[in-house]
Design a protein around this motif. Structure first.
Motif, PDB file in Angstrom:
ATOM      1  N   LYS A  41       0.826  -1.242  -0.109  1.00 41.37           N
ATOM      2  CA  LYS A  41      -0.059   0.016   0.046  1.00 41.37           C
ATOM      3  C   LYS A  41       0.884   1.137  -0.126  1.00 41.37           C
ATOM      4  O   LYS A  41       0.255   2.402   0.068  1.00 41.37           O
ATOM      5  CB  LYS A  41      -1.083  -0.001   1.206  1.00 41.37           C
ATOM      6  N   ARG A  42       2.047   1.151  -0.132  1.00 46.14           N
ATOM      7  CA  ARG A  42       2.969   2.305   0.186  1.00 46.14           C
ATOM      8  C   ARG A  42       2.872   3.049  -1.212  1.00 46.14           C
ATOM      9  O   ARG A  42       2.887   4.633  -0.952  1.00 46.14           O
ATOM     10  CB  ARG A  42       4.517   1.786   0.138  1.00 46.14           C
TER      11      ARG A  42
ATOM     12  N   GLN B 100       0.379   3.886  -2.918  1.00 41.40           N
ATOM     13  CA  GLN B 100      -0.917   4.813  -2.608  1.00 41.40           C
ATOM     14  C   GLN B 100      -0.375   5.697  -1.683  1.00 41.40           C
ATOM     15  O   GLN B 100      -0.970   6.937  -1.968  1.00 41.40           O
ATOM     16  CB  GLN B 100      -2.000   3.880  -2.172  1.00 41.40           C
ATOM     17  N   SER B 101       0.311   5.618  -0.642  1.00 42.63           N
ATOM     18  CA  SER B 101       0.445   6.642   0.541  1.00 42.63           C
ATOM     19  C   SER B 101       1.433   7.546  -0.132  1.00 42.63           C
ATOM     20  O   SER B 101       1.270   8.790   0.030  1.00 42.63           O
ATOM     21  CB  SER B 101       1.067   5.855   1.669  1.00 42.63           C
ATOM     22  N   PHE B 102       2.247   6.966  -0.872  1.00 42.70           N
ATOM     23  CA  PHE B 102       3.037   8.143  -1.669  1.00 42.70           C
ATOM     24  C   PHE B 102       2.511   8.856  -2.766  1.00 42.70           C
ATOM     25  O   PHE B 102       2.406   9.969  -3.008  1.00 42.70           O
ATOM     26  CB  PHE B 102       4.501   7.291  -2.402  1.00 42.70           C
ATOM     27  N   GLY B 103       1.393   8.325  -3.332  1.00 40.38           N
ATOM     28  CA  GLY B 103       0.649   9.095  -4.073  1.00 40.38           C
ATOM     29  C   GLY B 103      -0.315  10.091  -3.380  1.00 40.38           C
ATOM     30  O   GLY B 103      -0.473  11.319  -3.917  1.00 40.38           O
ATOM     31  N   THR B 104      -0.768   9.721  -2.140  1.00 40.63           N
ATOM     32  CA  THR B 104      -1.262  10.871  -1.220  1.00 40.63           C
ATOM     33  C   THR B 104      -0.250  12.055  -1.044  1.00 40.63           C
ATOM     34  O   THR B 104      -0.742  13.200  -0.921  1.00 40.63           O
ATOM     35  CB  THR B 104      -1.839  10.406   0.098  1.00 40.63           C
TER      36      THR B 104
ATOM     37  N   LEU C  21      -6.281   2.282  -9.085  1.00 37.86           N
ATOM     38  CA  LEU C  21      -5.450   1.427  -9.975  1.00 37.86           C
ATOM     39  C   LEU C  21      -4.344   1.017  -9.629  1.00 37.86           C
ATOM     40  O   LEU C  21      -4.027  -0.231 -10.082  1.00 37.86           O
ATOM     41  CB  LEU C  21      -5.103   2.704 -11.132  1.00 37.86           C
ATOM     42  N   MET C  22      -3.718   1.350  -8.595  1.00 41.05           N
ATOM     43  CA  MET C  22      -2.603   0.631  -8.026  1.00 41.05           C
ATOM     44  C   MET C  22      -2.802  -0.815  -7.456  1.00 41.05           C
ATOM     45  O   MET C  22      -2.000  -1.713  -7.842  1.00 41.05           O
ATOM     46  CB  MET C  22      -1.937   1.437  -6.794  1.00 41.05           C
ATOM     47  N   PRO C  23      -3.888  -1.179  -7.027  1.00 40.17           N
ATOM     48  CA  PRO C  23      -4.201  -2.632  -6.362  1.00 40.17           C
ATOM     49  C   PRO C  23      -4.321  -3.432  -7.619  1.00 40.17           C
ATOM     50  O   PRO C  23      -3.955  -4.822  -7.733  1.00 40.17           O
ATOM     51  CB  PRO C  23      -5.370  -2.321  -5.390  1.00 40.17           C
ATOM     52  N   ARG C  24      -5.005  -2.918  -9.002  1.00 42.20           N
ATOM     53  CA  ARG C  24      -5.164  -3.650  -9.925  1.00 42.20           C
ATOM     54  C   ARG C  24      -4.019  -3.897 -10.726  1.00 42.20           C
ATOM     55  O   ARG C  24      -3.695  -4.806 -11.337  1.00 42.20           O
ATOM     56  CB  ARG C  24      -6.100  -2.920 -10.663  1.00 42.20           C
ATOM     57  N   TRP C  25      -3.203  -2.850 -10.984  1.00 46.45           N
ATOM     58  CA  TRP C  25      -1.878  -2.668 -11.818  1.00 46.45           C
ATOM     59  C   TRP C  25      -0.698  -3.216 -11.291  1.00 46.45           C
ATOM     60  O   TRP C  25       0.067  -3.953 -11.831  1.00 46.45           O
ATOM     61  CB  TRP C  25      -1.933  -1.321 -12.487  1.00 46.45           C
ATOM     62  N   GLY C  26      -0.692  -2.674 -10.037  1.00 44.67           N
ATOM     63  CA  GLY C  26       0.766  -2.876  -9.279  1.00 44.67           C
ATOM     64  C   GLY C  26       1.742  -1.778  -9.866  1.00 44.67           C
ATOM     65  O   GLY C  26       1.465  -0.975 -10.764  1.00 44.67           O
TER      66      GLY C  26
END
Length: 429
Positions: free
Chosen positions: A132-133, A135-139, A281-286
């Motif tokens: 999940k990192r 995603q957090s870096f996306g935030t 998108l990140m959980p689906r794509w990686g």
């Protein structure tokens, strides 16, 4: 691995990062007029304005590695709180500075204490599962985007309000000081430490050397290549930021209002993609697929910006290629997977430091290219040339990322990163 973070804790960390970015932007609309208020001539104030902007990035470059490494020794909490208190004092100094050199001193100190991004990035890596990192870096990227929209807007509005009410154009500094100090007091009560004692390491002065930041990452060959890719990509990105107003004014005759609206739209696109779309998108794509999509769209965006024939096209390109903003957080997420817990702060510091150096170098490259291609000396008049240079940087960065993918397998989610000495045996790439 730390347990799942409380939403309130991560919220505070993201607000801290937002305030750092806000501090970078809040001064920009009033800085030229502020320089002139000291009796500096127009030409001189323009040069001073450039130096005023650059000194912040230079201080980030100089001190980010040290603060990141310090957070690996004493913990993330004290470094983050120190940054907030220091920033509040610096804003107050700039609000009251009676001389130009004190104003520059305040700006330099803001760059020093504003270098909390390494500790913030390490805090996020501490408390977020590897998968999940990104995603957090996306935030984090969303906070940057919002900060770059809100900062200049608040600075301009408060500066204008201060002049009309007799308070003075430095009102934004007083407001920034009060908000930052309030956040520091709040953080002293709500922010827990994220780095456990067993994951701490001794502070080594060599790790605080900004010029040794990138070579030091050779202990982690995959990280070295990924960080190098980030920095090369940022050469294109910061160059694009530096020449946007020059380009749109020269080619399309845009006014300050037009440019302000376009920059706000760009910031909103960054905030939406990195704060919301990335989470879907990140959980689906990686991370790997997100990197490929992000770098590919970045390349396409720069080429299209350079050949656009009408102003409305720029808005269409900004929106259509918005997913290019996946590249940065996805790459940062990959970096964090290759680094052990007790090295996260040092690595985040190196990333911030070298990124700050590109923020000084890139504008010089891009504006020089622009000046040449709109001058009579140019073989052809091509104001979009800096964007083509940016596309070349993106292509090089993408090649570095692909090389890392081929040579270094991505650690699976939940796997412990290889420690420094073991990674060193692999040798530099």
């Amino acid at each position: 691995m730390s347990k799942e973070p409380k939403k309130a804790t991560l919220g505070f960390v993201f607000v801290t990062l937002f305030l750092d970015v806000l501090g970078m932007g809040i001064v920009l609309p009033i800085a030229p007029k502020l320089m002139a208020s000291f009796g500096v001539a127009v030409e001189g104030s323009s040069r001073l304005y450039g130096a005023f902007v650059a000194v912040y990035a230079l201080m980030l470059f100089a001190f980010s590695p040290g603060l990141g490494a310090l957070s690996d020794r004493v913990g993330r909490r004290p470094v983050i709180l120190f940054s907030l208190v220091g920033s509040a004092v610096d804003y107050l100094l700039m609000a009251l500075a009676p001389t130009l050199w004190l104003l520059f001193l305040g700006r330099a100190l803001s760059g020093l204490t504003g270098a909390s991004a390494p500790a913030v990035g390490a805090y996020i890596a501490d408390v977020t599962p590897p998968e999940k990192r990104a995603q957090s870096f996306g935030t984090m990227g969303m906070m940057f985007g919002i900060g770059f929209v809100v900062g200049p807007m608040i600075g301009g509005l408060l500066g204008d309000l201060g002049e009309r009410t007799g308070i003075g154009m430095r009102l934004p500094f007083f407001v920034a000081a009060a908000v930052t100090a309030g956040n520091a007091v709040f953080g002293a009560f709500v922010l827990p430490e994220s780095l456990s004692p067993e994951n701490r390491k001794a502070f080594v002065w060599s790790s605080a050397n900004p010029f040794a930041a990138l070579p030091a990452l050779r202990r982690y060959p995959a990280v070295f290549e990924l960080v190098a890719a980030l920095c090369v990509r940022q050469l294109g990105e910061y160059g694009y930021h530096a020449t946007w107003v020059l380009y749109t004014t020269h080619k399309f005759g845009w006014t300050m209002r037009d440019n302000g609206i376009s920059l706000a739209v760009a910031g909103l696109v960054i905030a939406f993609v990195q704060g919301f779309a990335l989470r879907k998108l990140m959980p689906r794509w990686g991370e790997q697929k997100a990197v490929v999509v992000g770098y590919g769209l970045s390349f396409l965006a720069y080429v299209l910006f350079g050949v656009a024939t009408s102003g409305w096209m720029l808005y269409a390109i900004l929106v259509a290629t918005g997913l290019s903003e996946l590249a940065g957080p996805a790459t940062a997420g990959l970096v964090s997977r290759h680094v052990p817990a007790n090295e996260q702060g040092a690595v985040q510091g190196a990333i911030t430091s070298v990124g700050s150096l590109t923020a000084v170098i890139a504008p010089a490259i891009a504006t020089s290219v622009f000046a040449f291609f709109v001058s009579p000396r140019a073989p052809l008049q091509f104001p979009g040339a800096p964007f083509f240079v940016g596309s070349v940087f993106v292509a090089i960065a993408f090649a570095l990322v692909q090389r890392s993918f081929r040579k270094h397998p991505i650690p699976p989610a939940g796997a412990a990163a290889v420690e420094g000495p073991a990674a060193a045996e692999v040798g530099p790439s």
